[in-house]
Scaffold this active site. Structure first.
Site, PDB file in Angstrom:
ATOM      1  N   ASP A  92      -1.994  14.053  50.487  1.00 11.71           N
ATOM      2  CA  ASP A  92      -1.113  15.181  50.199  1.00 11.71           C
ATOM      3  C   ASP A  92      -0.040  15.202  51.287  1.00 11.71           C
ATOM      4  O   ASP A  92       0.890  14.409  51.249  1.00 11.71           O
ATOM      5  CB  ASP A  92      -2.001  16.431  50.203  1.00 11.71           C
ATOM      6  CG  ASP A  92      -1.304  17.647  49.652  1.00 11.71           C
ATOM      7  OD1 ASP A  92      -0.728  17.557  48.566  1.00 11.71           O
ATOM      8  OD2 ASP A  92      -1.351  18.704  50.316  1.00 11.71           O
ATOM      9  N   ASP A  94     -12.441  18.934  44.684  1.00 12.97           N
ATOM     10  CA  ASP A  94     -13.179  20.172  44.427  1.00 12.97           C
ATOM     11  C   ASP A  94     -12.288  21.395  44.411  1.00 12.97           C
ATOM     12  O   ASP A  94     -11.182  21.407  44.940  1.00 12.97           O
ATOM     13  CB  ASP A  94     -14.228  20.365  45.528  1.00 12.97           C
ATOM     14  CG  ASP A  94     -13.570  20.704  46.869  1.00 12.97           C
ATOM     15  OD1 ASP A  94     -12.771  19.892  47.359  1.00 12.97           O
ATOM     16  OD2 ASP A  94     -13.840  21.800  47.401  1.00 12.97           O
ATOM     17  N   ARG A 144     -16.658  18.310  41.681  1.00 15.21           N
ATOM     18  CA  ARG A 144     -16.442  16.945  42.172  1.00 15.21           C
ATOM     19  C   ARG A 144     -17.006  15.916  41.205  1.00 15.21           C
ATOM     20  O   ARG A 144     -16.573  14.772  41.167  1.00 15.21           O
ATOM     21  CB  ARG A 144     -17.134  16.738  43.527  1.00 15.21           C
ATOM     22  CG  ARG A 144     -16.567  17.580  44.651  1.00 15.21           C
ATOM     23  CD  ARG A 144     -17.194  17.144  45.967  1.00 15.21           C
ATOM     24  NE  ARG A 144     -17.034  18.118  47.029  1.00 15.21           N
ATOM     25  CZ  ARG A 144     -15.973  18.210  47.833  1.00 15.21           C
ATOM     26  NH1 ARG A 144     -14.969  17.392  47.671  1.00 15.21           N
ATOM     27  NH2 ARG A 144     -15.921  19.120  48.786  1.00 15.21           N
ATOM     28  N   ASP A 153      -9.597  10.203  48.621  1.00 17.36           N
ATOM     29  CA  ASP A 153      -9.452  10.729  47.265  1.00 17.36           C
ATOM     30  C   ASP A 153      -7.985  11.031  46.956  1.00 17.36           C
ATOM     31  O   ASP A 153      -7.446  10.613  45.944  1.00 17.36           O
ATOM     32  CB  ASP A 153     -10.329  11.979  47.060  1.00 17.36           C
ATOM     33  CG  ASP A 153     -10.217  12.995  48.200  1.00 17.36           C
ATOM     34  OD1 ASP A 153      -9.421  12.796  49.150  1.00 17.36           O
ATOM     35  OD2 ASP A 153     -10.940  14.010  48.141  1.00 17.36           O
ATOM     36  N   PHE A 180      -2.451  21.182  41.474  1.00 15.48           N
ATOM     37  CA  PHE A 180      -3.792  21.164  42.066  1.00 15.48           C
ATOM     38  C   PHE A 180      -4.749  20.580  41.037  1.00 15.48           C
ATOM     39  O   PHE A 180      -4.697  20.931  39.861  1.00 15.48           O
ATOM     40  CB  PHE A 180      -4.241  22.563  42.482  1.00 15.48           C
ATOM     41  CG  PHE A 180      -5.478  22.543  43.334  1.00 15.48           C
ATOM     42  CD1 PHE A 180      -5.393  22.374  44.713  1.00 15.48           C
ATOM     43  CD2 PHE A 180      -6.737  22.666  42.758  1.00 15.48           C
ATOM     44  CE1 PHE A 180      -6.541  22.327  45.498  1.00 15.48           C
ATOM     45  CE2 PHE A 180      -7.887  22.625  43.542  1.00 15.48           C
ATOM     46  CZ  PHE A 180      -7.787  22.454  44.912  1.00 15.48           C
TER      47      PHE A 180
HETATM   48  P1  IMP Z   1      -3.638  16.271  53.719  1.00 12.30           P
HETATM   49  O1  IMP Z   1      -3.124  14.970  53.149  1.00 12.30           O
HETATM   50  O2  IMP Z   1      -3.867  16.227  55.193  1.00 12.30           O
HETATM   51  O3  IMP Z   1      -2.728  17.420  53.352  1.00 12.30           O
HETATM   52  O4  IMP Z   1      -5.081  16.622  53.132  1.00 12.30           O
HETATM   53  C1  IMP Z   1      -5.562  16.112  51.944  1.00 12.30           C
HETATM   54  C2  IMP Z   1      -6.929  16.755  51.663  1.00 12.30           C
HETATM   55  O5  IMP Z   1      -6.754  18.041  51.070  1.00 12.30           O
HETATM   56  C3  IMP Z   1      -7.718  15.941  50.648  1.00 12.30           C
HETATM   57  O6  IMP Z   1      -8.577  15.011  51.266  1.00 12.30           O
HETATM   58  C4  IMP Z   1      -8.465  17.009  49.878  1.00 12.30           C
HETATM   59  O7  IMP Z   1      -9.701  17.300  50.509  1.00 12.30           O
HETATM   60  C5  IMP Z   1      -7.614  18.241  49.963  1.00 12.30           C
HETATM   61  N1  IMP Z   1      -6.784  18.393  48.740  1.00 12.30           N
HETATM   62  C6  IMP Z   1      -5.452  18.192  48.646  1.00 12.30           C
HETATM   63  N2  IMP Z   1      -5.011  18.399  47.396  1.00 12.30           N
HETATM   64  C7  IMP Z   1      -6.092  18.719  46.639  1.00 12.30           C
HETATM   65  C8  IMP Z   1      -6.266  19.028  45.223  1.00 12.30           C
HETATM   66  O8  IMP Z   1      -5.343  19.030  44.392  1.00 12.30           O
HETATM   67  N3  IMP Z   1      -7.542  19.315  44.841  1.00 12.30           N
HETATM   68  C9  IMP Z   1      -8.593  19.325  45.711  1.00 12.30           C
HETATM   69  N4  IMP Z   1      -8.467  19.030  47.029  1.00 12.30           N
HETATM   70  C10 IMP Z   1      -7.229  18.734  47.494  1.00 12.30           C
HETATM   71 MG    MG Z   2     -11.036  15.668  51.338  1.00 12.07          MG
END
Ligand code: IMP
Ligand code: MG
Length: 186
Positions: free
Chosen positions: A109, A165, A171, A106, A158
């Site tokens: 980050d 979510d 979602r 999805d 965000f």
């Molecule tokens: P990362 O890339 O390891 O930091 O993790 C990314 C995960 O954090 C995604 O798969 C989402 O589940 C969650 N996440 C990151 N940013 C958002 C946001 O803006 N809204 C909702 N969930 C988010």
């Molecule tokens: Mg996720």
């Protein structure tokens, strides 16, 4: 760039970052590219529950290939010592050895979780492994990840909707909406 929330949007939504129309158009285009790129290969789409399911469900119906889909689940979004290592609470059911794996996410980050999962999947001997991400919040990236198929690059906000979510809710929105910064402080 951020439009007003559509009629019926939850009160919490501040504005629409990516509309239903924009998302559907982009997803169809990515599906066409994937169809061309993976013709004749053993394609397996893999996503991490639960956020990626919505993007995967739309994307796979724009891919005209006999693909397989599979799912993983991980323990939580807390990064132990910034390694991104997580506990796998549901593993794949499919054997991916020799397959062309496309991990469907999805949002990317920091990239820590995905980087860790890619390592786990690579150890199982797929023929190739690439990433498709609907949203790329690239300003927060900690580990560099090649994203072969990207929906949209987004600002450091965000967001909820289209799989994303806030504490488990929203979602099912058909668009991606921003939240006012105060909400996250609660
Ligand atoms: P990362 O890339 O390891 O930091 O993790 C990314 C995960 O954090 C995604 O798969 C989402 O589940 C969650 N996440 C990151 N940013 C958002 C946001 O803006 N809204 C909702 N969930 C988010
Ligand atoms: Mg996720």
């Amino acid at each position: 760039m951020i439009g007003p929330p559509p009629p019926g949007a939850p009160e919490i939504a501040e504005g629409v970052l990516f509309s239903e129309e924009a998302i559907q158009e982009r997803v169809a285009e990515l599906g066409r590219r994937i169809t061309r790129d993976y013709a004749g290969r053993d394609l397996v789409l893999v996503t991490v529950l639960r956020g990626g399911v919505f993007f995967l469900a739309d994307l796979c119906r724009h891919i005209d290939l006999p693909l397989r889909v599979d799912f993983m689940a991980i323990s939580s979004y807390t990064h132990e010592a910034h390694t991104g290592s997580v506990r796998i609470t549901k593993d794949l059911d499919e054997d991916i050895e020799g397959a062309s794996v496309l991990v469907v996410e999805d949002i990317i980050d920091t990239g820590l979780t995905l980087n860790y999962l890619l390592g786990v999947l690579k150890s199982r001997g797929p023929e190739s492994i690439e990433v498709a991400a609907l949203l790329d919040r690239d300003v927060r990236r900690i580990v560099d990840l090649p994203i072969a198929y990207r929906g949209f690059t987004m600002p450091d906000r965000f967001v909820i909707g289209y799989g994303l979510d806030l504490r488990g809710r929203y979602r099912n929105l058909r668009y991606v909406a921003t939240l006012p910064d105060e909400v996250m402080g609660e």
